[in-house]
Design a protein around this motif. Structure first.
Motif, PDB file in Angstrom:
ATOM      1  N   VAL A   1       0.845  -1.191   0.000  1.00 14.10           N
ATOM      2  CA  VAL A   1       0.000   0.000   0.000  1.00 14.10           C
ATOM      3  C   VAL A   1       0.877   1.237   0.000  1.00 14.10           C
ATOM      4  CG1 VAL A   1      -1.750   1.257   1.305  1.00 14.10           C
ATOM      5  CG2 VAL A   1      -1.834  -1.223   1.189  1.00 14.10           C
ATOM      6  N   ALA A   2       0.494   2.229  -0.796  1.00 10.42           N
ATOM      7  CA  ALA A   2       1.223   3.492  -0.833  1.00 10.42           C
ATOM      8  C   ALA A   2       0.806   4.326   0.368  1.00 10.42           C
ATOM      9  CB  ALA A   2       0.929   4.234  -2.141  1.00 10.42           C
ATOM     10  N   TYR A   3       1.740   4.625   1.272  1.00  9.81           N
ATOM     11  CA  TYR A   3       1.437   5.328   2.507  1.00  9.81           C
ATOM     12  C   TYR A   3       1.621   6.827   2.346  1.00  9.81           C
ATOM     13  CZ  TYR A   3       1.632   0.851   4.991  1.00  9.81           C
ATOM     14  OH  TYR A   3       1.415  -0.425   5.423  1.00  9.81           O
ATOM     15  N   ASP A   4       0.852   7.566   3.125  1.00  4.78           N
ATOM     16  CA  ASP A   4       1.132   8.981   3.351  1.00  4.78           C
ATOM     17  C   ASP A   4       2.051   9.024   4.572  1.00  4.78           C
ATOM     18  OD1 ASP A   4       1.234  11.647   3.795  1.00  4.78           O
ATOM     19  OD2 ASP A   4      -0.904  11.920   4.233  1.00  4.78           O
ATOM     20  N   TYR A   5       3.347   9.110   4.339  1.00  3.52           N
ATOM     21  CA  TYR A   5       4.312   8.973   5.422  1.00  3.52           C
ATOM     22  C   TYR A   5       4.155  10.053   6.483  1.00  3.52           C
ATOM     23  CZ  TYR A   5       6.621   5.572   2.403  1.00  3.52           C
ATOM     24  OH  TYR A   5       6.888   4.487   1.618  1.00  3.52           O
ATOM     25  N   ALA A   6       3.670  11.239   6.094  1.00  2.00           N
ATOM     26  CA  ALA A   6       3.509  12.319   7.062  1.00  2.00           C
ATOM     27  C   ALA A   6       2.440  11.985   8.098  1.00  2.00           C
ATOM     28  CB  ALA A   6       3.156  13.622   6.346  1.00  2.00           C
ATOM     29  N   ALA A   7       1.550  11.040   7.782  1.00  2.00           N
ATOM     30  CA  ALA A   7       0.458  10.691   8.705  1.00  2.00           C
ATOM     31  C   ALA A   7       0.812   9.515   9.600  1.00  2.00           C
ATOM     32  CB  ALA A   7      -0.811  10.371   7.907  1.00  2.00           C
ATOM     33  N   LEU A   8       1.976   8.899   9.424  1.00  2.00           N
ATOM     34  CA  LEU A   8       2.366   7.744  10.227  1.00  2.00           C
ATOM     35  C   LEU A   8       3.099   8.199  11.481  1.00  2.00           C
ATOM     36  CD1 LEU A   8       3.783   5.388   7.433  1.00  2.00           C
ATOM     37  CD2 LEU A   8       1.439   5.515   8.285  1.00  2.00           C
ATOM     38  N   ASP A   9       3.018   7.394  12.536  1.00  2.00           N
ATOM     39  CA  ASP A   9       3.853   7.666  13.697  1.00  2.00           C
ATOM     40  C   ASP A   9       5.212   7.000  13.474  1.00  2.00           C
ATOM     41  OD1 ASP A   9       3.631   4.947  14.312  1.00  2.00           O
ATOM     42  OD2 ASP A   9       2.012   5.268  15.750  1.00  2.00           O
ATOM     43  N   ALA A  10       6.097   7.121  14.449  1.00  2.00           N
ATOM     44  CA  ALA A  10       7.472   6.644  14.265  1.00  2.00           C
ATOM     45  C   ALA A  10       7.525   5.137  14.017  1.00  2.00           C
ATOM     46  CB  ALA A  10       8.322   7.012  15.486  1.00  2.00           C
ATOM     47  N   ASP A  11       6.774   4.367  14.797  1.00  2.00           N
ATOM     48  CA  ASP A  11       6.798   2.914  14.629  1.00  2.00           C
ATOM     49  C   ASP A  11       6.219   2.489  13.280  1.00  2.00           C
ATOM     50  OD1 ASP A  11       7.900   2.649  17.138  1.00  2.00           O
ATOM     51  OD2 ASP A  11       5.976   2.372  18.132  1.00  2.00           O
ATOM     52  N   GLU A  12       5.127   3.134  12.883  1.00  2.00           N
ATOM     53  CA  GLU A  12       4.512   2.803  11.595  1.00  2.00           C
ATOM     54  C   GLU A  12       5.430   3.184  10.442  1.00  2.00           C
ATOM     55  OE1 GLU A  12      -0.168   3.436  12.927  1.00  2.00           O
ATOM     56  OE2 GLU A  12       1.003   5.114  12.145  1.00  2.00           O
ATOM     57  N   PHE A  13       6.176   4.273  10.605  1.00  3.59           N
ATOM     58  CA  PHE A  13       7.100   4.689   9.554  1.00  3.59           C
ATOM     59  C   PHE A  13       8.214   3.659   9.383  1.00  3.59           C
ATOM     60  CE2 PHE A  13      10.832   7.444   8.320  1.00  3.59           C
ATOM     61  CZ  PHE A  13      10.471   7.534   6.981  1.00  3.59           C
ATOM     62  N   GLU A  14       8.755   3.150  10.483  1.00  8.97           N
ATOM     63  CA  GLU A  14       9.787   2.112  10.389  1.00  8.97           C
ATOM     64  C   GLU A  14       9.244   0.875   9.688  1.00  8.97           C
ATOM     65  OE1 GLU A  14      11.002   1.449  14.372  1.00  8.97           O
ATOM     66  OE2 GLU A  14      11.859   3.456  14.642  1.00  8.97           O
ATOM     67  N   GLN A  15       8.020   0.489  10.010  1.00 11.20           N
ATOM     68  CA  GLN A  15       7.416  -0.679   9.381  1.00 11.20           C
ATOM     69  C   GLN A  15       7.224  -0.453   7.885  1.00 11.20           C
ATOM     70  OE1 GLN A  15       6.777  -3.649  10.932  1.00 11.20           O
ATOM     71  NE2 GLN A  15       6.316  -4.391   8.872  1.00 11.20           N
ATOM     72  N   ALA A  16       6.832   0.770   7.500  1.00  8.65           N
ATOM     73  CA  ALA A  16       6.624   1.075   6.080  1.00  8.65           C
ATOM     74  C   ALA A  16       7.940   1.000   5.306  1.00  8.65           C
ATOM     75  CB  ALA A  16       5.995   2.460   5.937  1.00  8.65           C
ATOM     76  N   VAL A  17       9.032   1.487   5.896  1.00  9.59           N
ATOM     77  CA  VAL A  17      10.340   1.399   5.238  1.00  9.59           C
ATOM     78  C   VAL A  17      10.762  -0.061   5.106  1.00  9.59           C
ATOM     79  CG1 VAL A  17      12.785   1.987   5.456  1.00  9.59           C
ATOM     80  CG2 VAL A  17      11.046   3.697   5.972  1.00  9.59           C
ATOM     81  N   ALA A  18      10.492  -0.872   6.134  1.00 11.11           N
ATOM     82  CA  ALA A  18      10.819  -2.293   6.054  1.00 11.11           C
ATOM     83  C   ALA A  18      10.038  -2.969   4.930  1.00 11.11           C
ATOM     84  CB  ALA A  18      10.525  -2.975   7.398  1.00 11.11           C
TER      85      ALA A  18
ATOM     86  N   ALA B   1      20.012   1.667  14.812  1.00  9.57           N
ATOM     87  CA  ALA B   1      19.468   0.876  13.711  1.00  9.57           C
ATOM     88  C   ALA B   1      17.969   0.685  13.921  1.00  9.57           C
ATOM     89  CB  ALA B   1      20.157  -0.483  13.625  1.00  9.57           C
ATOM     90  N   ASP B   2      17.185   0.977  12.885  1.00  8.17           N
ATOM     91  CA  ASP B   2      15.738   0.773  12.935  1.00  8.17           C
ATOM     92  C   ASP B   2      15.300  -0.387  12.050  1.00  8.17           C
ATOM     93  OD1 ASP B   2      15.244   2.901  14.720  1.00  8.17           O
ATOM     94  OD2 ASP B   2      15.384   4.336  13.083  1.00  8.17           O
ATOM     95  N   VAL B   3      15.948  -0.528  10.902  1.00 12.56           N
ATOM     96  CA  VAL B   3      15.611  -1.610   9.968  1.00 12.56           C
ATOM     97  C   VAL B   3      16.896  -2.289   9.517  1.00 12.56           C
ATOM     98  CG1 VAL B   3      14.550  -2.203   7.761  1.00 12.56           C
ATOM     99  CG2 VAL B   3      13.545  -0.378   9.165  1.00 12.56           C
TER     100      VAL B   3
ATOM    101  N   GLU C   1      14.094  -6.914   9.054  1.00 14.08           N
ATOM    102  CA  GLU C   1      13.729  -6.915  10.471  1.00 14.08           C
ATOM    103  C   GLU C   1      13.651  -5.484  10.978  1.00 14.08           C
ATOM    104  OE1 GLU C   1      15.370  -8.836  14.691  1.00 14.08           O
ATOM    105  OE2 GLU C   1      16.554  -8.964  12.844  1.00 14.08           O
ATOM    106  N   VAL C   2      12.571  -5.172  11.687  1.00 12.02           N
ATOM    107  CA  VAL C   2      12.423  -3.875  12.339  1.00 12.02           C
ATOM    108  C   VAL C   2      12.932  -4.017  13.764  1.00 12.02           C
ATOM    109  CG1 VAL C   2      10.815  -2.070  13.064  1.00 12.02           C
ATOM    110  CG2 VAL C   2      10.432  -3.277  10.921  1.00 12.02           C
ATOM    111  N   VAL C   3      13.998  -3.301  14.084  1.00 11.70           N
ATOM    112  CA  VAL C   3      14.637  -3.449  15.395  1.00 11.70           C
ATOM    113  C   VAL C   3      14.645  -2.137  16.160  1.00 11.70           C
ATOM    114  CG1 VAL C   3      16.092  -5.355  14.650  1.00 11.70           C
ATOM    115  CG2 VAL C   3      16.907  -3.027  14.363  1.00 11.70           C
ATOM    116  N   GLY C   4      13.948  -1.118  15.670  1.00  9.35           N
ATOM    117  CA  GLY C   4      13.933   0.169  16.338  1.00  9.35           C
ATOM    118  C   GLY C   4      13.324   0.094  17.716  1.00  9.35           C
ATOM    119  N   GLY C   5      13.766   0.980  18.589  1.00 12.32           N
ATOM    120  CA  GLY C   5      13.276   1.003  19.955  1.00 12.32           C
ATOM    121  C   GLY C   5      14.413   1.286  20.912  1.00 12.32           C
TER     122      GLY C   5
END
Length: 257
Positions: free
Chosen positions: A121-138, A160-162, A150-154
């Motif tokens: 799905v094409a995301y509107d990245y400006a509307a995502l929070d930090a965790d959702e943004f990391e998942q979208a990049v992954a 490293a986040d991804v 692997e998403v390892v952010g936190g």
């Protein structure tokens, strides 16, 4: 001749002044005023932050009015029971709204773009929070052929986040910065990432992906360390398939600070 003395009965309706009772009265009055002031201030602040609590206050006020009317006019038991049921239902609804965590606006998901690849799905990245943004990049990494994504952010991620393995076998380490417009990634962000991406995470390709932009010192530092800078425009092109993935910018990306 002696007149009989008339016994004077004490006035039962008159009470002597009680200093202790009067002092307790004023102490209780002061406490009530303090509590009322605190409640009013708390209600005002809560109503501003949590509009749902306005419903709670209205329901509570309605319950108080019904209780007073019941005491004064002795409403029937059926009316009081119905009021209590309505109060309970309204309070539960308001409390459910209160307990719902306040977060940023939900992601605005657009229809999948043809160039985005099947199932993504094409995301509107400006509307995502930090965790959702990391998942979208992954998801972008997985779409473009990476394995072991692997998403390892936190806490304790050491920058490293991804993590992923590029199609050509190189180890990819990505840090994600979901910033608002006008909040650019600075050189300090790059320095923190540069201190761990190669020495700790053993990256072959290190990239910092942001929804915003980079300052000139940040770009200069990234070029010195061999870190790829993917700004909001490059990220959008990557998602749409009109721009390359970070690990394809150059075949020999790598380095260290």
């Amino acid at each position: 001749m002696t007149m009989p003395a008339r016994r004077i009965r004490p006035d039962a309706g008159r009470r002597s002044f009680d200093l202790r009772a009067t002092a307790w009265f004023f102490v209780l009055l002061a406490l009530v005023l303090c509590v009322l002031g605190f409640v009013v201030r708390t209600v005002a602040e809560t109503a501003e932050r949590r509009p749902a609590w306005v419903v709670v206050l209205c329901v509570t006020g309605l319950a108080a009015v019904l209780a007073l009317r019941r005491r004064r006019h002795r409403l029937s038991a059926r009316t009081a029971r119905r009021a209590a049921e309505a109060l309970e239902e309204g309070a539960l609804t308001a409390l459910e709204e209160w307990e719902t965590p306040v977060t940023d606006a939900p992601p605005v998901l657009q229809a999948p773009a043809a160039a985005a690849g099947p199932g993504l799905v094409a995301y509107d990245y400006a509307a995502l929070d930090a965790d959702e943004f990391e998942q979208a990049v992954a998801e972008l990494c997985a779409r473009d052929g990476c394995t072991g994504v692997e998403v390892v952010g936190g806490a304790g991620d050491l920058g490293a986040d991804v993590l992923a393995v590029a199609p050509d076998g190189r180890r990819v380490v990505i840090q994600c910065k979901r910033y608002e417009d006008g909040h650019r990634v600075g050189s300090q962000d790059l320095q923190r990432f540069g201190g761990t991406c190669y020495t700790v995470h053993e990256a072959d390709v290190a990239a910092l992906v942001t929804t915003s932009d980079f300052t000139a010192p940040a770009i200069e530092y990234a070029e010195h360390c061999g870190i790829l800078c993917v700004d909001g425009a490059a990220l959008q092109a990557w998602q749409e398939g009109t721009g390359p993935a970070p690990w394809t910018y150059a075949g020999d990306v790598g380095g260290g600070c």
